[in-house]
Design a protein around this motif. Structure first.
Motif, PDB file in Angstrom:
ATOM      1  N   GLY A 194      17.278 -92.884-142.402  1.00 43.35           N
ATOM      2  CA  GLY A 194      18.347 -93.734-142.903  1.00 43.35           C
ATOM      3  C   GLY A 194      17.818 -95.030-143.495  1.00 43.35           C
ATOM      4  O   GLY A 194      16.684 -95.117-143.946  1.00 43.35           O
ATOM      5  N   ARG A 195      18.644 -96.059-143.442  1.00 45.89           N
ATOM      6  CA  ARG A 195      18.317 -97.304-144.137  1.00 45.89           C
ATOM      7  C   ARG A 195      17.287 -98.146-143.397  1.00 45.89           C
ATOM      8  O   ARG A 195      16.338 -98.647-143.965  1.00 45.89           O
ATOM      9  CB  ARG A 195      19.598 -98.137-144.284  1.00 45.89           C
ATOM     10  N   LEU A 196      17.503 -98.342-142.082  1.00 48.13           N
ATOM     11  CA  LEU A 196      16.680 -99.323-141.363  1.00 48.13           C
ATOM     12  C   LEU A 196      15.333 -98.759-140.920  1.00 48.13           C
ATOM     13  O   LEU A 196      14.401 -99.511-140.680  1.00 48.13           O
ATOM     14  CB  LEU A 196      17.446 -99.841-140.137  1.00 48.13           C
ATOM     15  N   GLN A 197      15.236 -97.442-140.789  1.00 48.56           N
ATOM     16  CA  GLN A 197      13.991 -96.777-140.405  1.00 48.56           C
ATOM     17  C   GLN A 197      13.387 -97.350-139.123  1.00 48.56           C
ATOM     18  O   GLN A 197      12.225 -97.727-139.077  1.00 48.56           O
ATOM     19  CB  GLN A 197      12.975 -96.856-141.538  1.00 48.56           C
ATOM     20  N   LEU A 198      14.217 -97.423-138.108  1.00 46.39           N
ATOM     21  CA  LEU A 198      13.745 -97.932-136.819  1.00 46.39           C
ATOM     22  C   LEU A 198      12.912 -96.876-136.119  1.00 46.39           C
ATOM     23  O   LEU A 198      13.023 -95.692-136.410  1.00 46.39           O
ATOM     24  CB  LEU A 198      14.959 -98.292-135.955  1.00 46.39           C
ATOM     25  N   PRO A 199      12.059 -97.304-135.171  1.00 46.06           N
ATOM     26  CA  PRO A 199      11.295 -96.327-134.398  1.00 46.06           C
ATOM     27  C   PRO A 199      12.216 -95.387-133.618  1.00 46.06           C
ATOM     28  O   PRO A 199      13.367 -95.737-133.318  1.00 46.06           O
ATOM     29  CB  PRO A 199      10.493 -97.191-133.420  1.00 46.06           C
ATOM     30  N   ALA A 200      11.681 -94.217-133.266  1.00 45.95           N
ATOM     31  CA  ALA A 200      12.507 -93.168-132.662  1.00 45.95           C
ATOM     32  C   ALA A 200      13.198 -93.638-131.380  1.00 45.95           C
ATOM     33  O   ALA A 200      14.363 -93.346-131.157  1.00 45.95           O
ATOM     34  CB  ALA A 200      11.654 -91.940-132.378  1.00 45.95           C
ATOM     35  N   PHE A 201      12.464 -94.392-130.555  1.00 51.36           N
ATOM     36  CA  PHE A 201      13.039 -94.824-129.282  1.00 51.36           C
ATOM     37  C   PHE A 201      14.259 -95.710-129.503  1.00 51.36           C
ATOM     38  O   PHE A 201      15.313 -95.518-128.901  1.00 51.36           O
ATOM     39  CB  PHE A 201      11.990 -95.588-128.463  1.00 51.36           C
ATOM     40  N   ILE A 202      14.108 -96.695-130.401  1.00 55.60           N
ATOM     41  CA  ILE A 202      15.208 -97.626-130.667  1.00 55.60           C
ATOM     42  C   ILE A 202      16.391 -96.885-131.279  1.00 55.60           C
ATOM     43  O   ILE A 202      17.543 -97.135-130.945  1.00 55.60           O
ATOM     44  CB  ILE A 202      14.745 -98.756-131.617  1.00 55.60           C
ATOM     45  N   GLU A 203      16.072 -95.939-132.170  1.00 46.61           N
ATOM     46  CA  GLU A 203      17.131 -95.153-132.802  1.00 46.61           C
ATOM     47  C   GLU A 203      17.965 -94.422-131.745  1.00 46.61           C
ATOM     48  O   GLU A 203      19.189 -94.547-131.703  1.00 46.61           O
ATOM     49  CB  GLU A 203      16.512 -94.141-133.767  1.00 46.61           C
ATOM     50  N   THR A 204      17.261 -93.695-130.870  1.00 46.31           N
ATOM     51  CA  THR A 204      17.968 -92.947-129.831  1.00 46.31           C
ATOM     52  C   THR A 204      18.772 -93.882-128.957  1.00 46.31           C
ATOM     53  O   THR A 204      19.912 -93.601-128.590  1.00 46.31           O
ATOM     54  CB  THR A 204      16.949 -92.196-128.956  1.00 46.31           C
ATOM     55  N   MET A 205      18.152 -95.014-128.606  1.00 45.71           N
ATOM     56  CA  MET A 205      18.810 -95.957-127.704  1.00 45.71           C
ATOM     57  C   MET A 205      20.085 -96.513-128.347  1.00 45.71           C
ATOM     58  O   MET A 205      21.142 -96.539-127.724  1.00 45.71           O
ATOM     59  CB  MET A 205      17.857 -97.093-127.370  1.00 45.71           C
ATOM     60  N   LEU A 206      19.970 -96.948-129.603  1.00 44.03           N
ATOM     61  CA  LEU A 206      21.130 -97.536-130.274  1.00 44.03           C
ATOM     62  C   LEU A 206      22.254 -96.520-130.430  1.00 44.03           C
ATOM     63  O   LEU A 206      23.425 -96.848-130.210  1.00 44.03           O
ATOM     64  CB  LEU A 206      20.725 -98.064-131.654  1.00 44.03           C
ATOM     65  N   ILE A 207      21.891 -95.288-130.776  1.00 44.93           N
ATOM     66  CA  ILE A 207      22.935 -94.272-130.964  1.00 44.93           C
ATOM     67  C   ILE A 207      23.649 -93.998-129.645  1.00 44.93           C
ATOM     68  O   ILE A 207      24.887 -93.973-129.584  1.00 44.93           O
ATOM     69  CB  ILE A 207      22.342 -92.973-131.547  1.00 44.93           C
ATOM     70  N   SER A 208      22.868 -93.833-128.560  1.00 49.96           N
ATOM     71  CA  SER A 208      23.557 -93.531-127.295  1.00 49.96           C
ATOM     72  C   SER A 208      24.308 -94.754-126.775  1.00 49.96           C
ATOM     73  O   SER A 208      25.335 -94.603-126.107  1.00 49.96           O
ATOM     74  CB  SER A 208      22.599 -92.979-126.241  1.00 49.96           C
ATOM     75  N   LEU A 209      23.802 -95.937-127.095  1.00 45.21           N
ATOM     76  CA  LEU A 209      24.529 -97.157-126.727  1.00 45.21           C
ATOM     77  C   LEU A 209      25.905 -97.175-127.383  1.00 45.21           C
ATOM     78  O   LEU A 209      26.938 -97.331-126.724  1.00 45.21           O
ATOM     79  CB  LEU A 209      23.707 -98.380-127.185  1.00 45.21           C
ATOM     80  N   GLY A 210      25.891 -96.966-128.708  1.00 44.86           N
ATOM     81  CA  GLY A 210      27.157 -96.972-129.436  1.00 44.86           C
ATOM     82  C   GLY A 210      28.102 -95.902-128.932  1.00 44.86           C
ATOM     83  O   GLY A 210      29.317 -96.113-128.821  1.00 44.86           O
ATOM     84  N   MET A 211      27.503 -94.751-128.582  1.00 43.64           N
ATOM     85  CA  MET A 211      28.313 -93.628-128.144  1.00 43.64           C
ATOM     86  C   MET A 211      28.985 -93.915-126.799  1.00 43.64           C
ATOM     87  O   MET A 211      30.176 -93.632-126.615  1.00 43.64           O
ATOM     88  CB  MET A 211      27.427 -92.418-128.009  1.00 43.64           C
ATOM     89  N   ALA A 212      28.214 -94.466-125.877  1.00 42.13           N
ATOM     90  CA  ALA A 212      28.777 -94.775-124.561  1.00 42.13           C
ATOM     91  C   ALA A 212      29.904 -95.801-124.703  1.00 42.13           C
ATOM     92  O   ALA A 212      30.979 -95.671-124.102  1.00 42.13           O
ATOM     93  CB  ALA A 212      27.689 -95.309-123.638  1.00 42.13           C
ATOM     94  N   TYR A 213      29.654 -96.828-125.537  1.00 39.24           N
ATOM     95  CA  TYR A 213      30.653 -97.883-125.764  1.00 39.24           C
ATOM     96  C   TYR A 213      31.926 -97.283-126.365  1.00 39.24           C
ATOM     97  O   TYR A 213      33.037 -97.545-125.906  1.00 39.24           O
ATOM     98  CB  TYR A 213      30.048 -98.926-126.710  1.00 39.24           C
ATOM     99  N   LEU A 214      31.720 -96.447-127.370  1.00 38.60           N
ATOM    100  CA  LEU A 214      32.844 -95.822-128.063  1.00 38.60           C
ATOM    101  C   LEU A 214      33.660 -94.957-127.110  1.00 38.60           C
ATOM    102  O   LEU A 214      34.893 -94.945-127.158  1.00 38.60           O
ATOM    103  CB  LEU A 214      32.306 -94.954-129.205  1.00 38.60           C
TER     104      LEU A 214
END
Lengths: 295, 148
Positions: A194-214
């Motif tokens: 995608g756009r930001l090209q974050l490392p895999a760990f941060i990517e997974t963390m951010l996605i699951s963070l957003g998911m739990a919040y949602l």
């Protein structure tokens, strides 16, 4: 008779050495495709060794065109780790070709893995020439099997269906499907493609963070609106993280370790652990954030 | 009825998962079958009173066995079917519970789920090992030239 033997020998050697160079290149490329797209390390090593051994001209005691036996087939080996390939082949003349390649993990693509594996079989069965094999590798690298939208729909389907699999009802299924949509959107934004090209760990963390919040947000919303069915937070989150779970890394870690490939097994186990930790930390932070917001 | 619905869901879920791993079209239904059989095994063992860990073991065993059969039938690497079919057993729920219980401060539950997750991962590895060894020992007919 002796005359022809003497003249044909150097010529034979020169085509052999150019063939061998091609062979090493092909072995390296097939290994590269397989390792990049989800093959176990020992399979890659084994396939490369077979390719190196299956050329008629570089083999032990094989017949030269003049009927002479080529003595001293060269030493050959392939050494593969999770992140790199080394391959070496000794030519009949005594010269040695060695190539080293750093491999970046390209994400699982089992179609490419299957095609590369098949190509190595064809090569060893002798049904395909070296030149054809080179073209085939190029085609495999560029092959695309499913368009993006099919992958997107599948991601949603995974989340929704796992909710049913884990014993959830219609509400859980829909909520997990919604999370699946969130995963696709978030991947486009923060993912490595995608756009930001974050490392895999941060990517997974951010996605699951957003998911739990949602999920928490959705659950509170549903509660306020008075939905008649029940939605279980655990089921929804558990099934929504399934598209992120490192299944390939876990399976390959197990098989590599059992094969005695401790270095690759360890690296893959580490990869699986980092992803799992990313998911767990993300969920934790997401739930905390929601709680803080409430207070 | 519950078993039928959940097995069908497992088939669809694993089929979809094999698509996001870009599995070739002719292999996709077989991945789904492996996953469905695994989850079916897990479900039918429930009334027998076996523990979660043991049920995971038998389910993983079924998936691994079927994956090896498919791999030999279709001449494809066994990982293709194994990595996808084994997914319902992968302790995603364990990971969630660890994070959640730690968050609410229940360390007893945290360590319970931590140990259970490690055990499940262990028995999955054991099932894969057993099946691999079994096929290496007893699959003499039509011996494959390459590892599957």
């Amino acid at each position: 008779m002796k005359q022809t033997e003497q003249t044909s020998k150097p010529e034979y050697k020169s085509t052999c050495s150019s063939d061998c160079k091609k062979l090493v290149e092909i072995a390296l490329n097939i290994g590269d495709v397989m390792l990049k797209h989800g093959a176990e390390t020992y399979r890659v090593e084994d396939t490369m060794r077979r390719i190196l051994s299956c050329s008629p001209c570089c083999q032990t005691g094989s017949q030269g065109p003049a009927g002479d036996t080529v003595s001293e087939a060269g030493y050959r080996d392939a050494y593969v780790t999770y992140t790199g390939i080394m391959v070496t082949l000794e030519l009949p003349g005594g010269e040695t070709i060695t190539k080293v390649k750093r491999i970046e993990n390209g994400g699982a693509n089992y179609n490419k893995l299957y095609l590369a594996n098949n190509l190595s079989r064809k090569l060893c069965a002798g049904t395909i020439s070296l030149e054809e094999a080179e073209g085939e590798i190029r085609r495999i690298r560029e092959s695309r099997i499913y368009p993006e939208w099919v992958v997107g729909v599948s991601t949603v389907l995974i989340a929704a269906m796992f909710a049913v699999l884990f014993g959830g009802g219609l509400g859980d299924c829909l909520a997990a499907g919604l999370n699946g949509v969130f995963i696709i959107v978030a991947r486009q934004l923060v993912g490595q493609k995608g756009r930001l090209q974050l490392p895999a760990f941060i990517e997974t963390m951010l996605i699951s963070l957003g998911m739990a919040y949602l999920t928490r947000l959705l659950l509170s919303g549903v509660e306020l609106a008075g939905w008649p069915g029940s939605i279980d937070q655990g089921t929804v989150i558990t099934s929504s993280i399934m598209p992120l779970v490192p299944g390939v890394a876990i399976t390959n870690a197990i098989r590599d370790t059992l094969q005695g490939d401790y270095m690759s097994g360890g690296s893959r186990a580490m990869e699986a652990f980092v992803t799992a930790a990313g998911i767990a930390v993300g969920i934790g932070i997401g739930l905390i954030l929601f709680r803080i917001m409430l207070e | 009825m519950k078993i039928v619905i959940q097995t069908a869901a497992a088939f669809l879920a694993i089929t979809a998962f094999s698509v996001i791993l870009y599995t070739s079209k002719k292999h996709v239904p077989f991945c789904g079958l492996a996953g469905a059989l695994g989850w079916f095994t897990y479900l039918i063992l429930e009334p027998l009173g076996l523990g979660v860990v043991l049920r995971n073991f038998y389910a993983a065993l079924a998936v691994a066995f079927l994956s090896h059969l498919f791999a030999r039938m279709l001449k494809a690497p066994v990982t293709i079917f194994l990595a996808t079919g084994i997914l319902p057993m992968v302790p995603g729920a364990g990971m969630y519970q660890i994070a959640y219980q730690m968050l609410i401060g229940d360390y007893e539950q945290t360590s319970f789920y931590l140990i259970q997750t490690i055990q499940i991962a262990g028995v999955i590895a054991l099932a894969v090992l057993v099946t691999d060894s079994f096929f290496r020992l007893f699959w003499k007919r039509n011996k494959p030239k390459q590892p599957t």
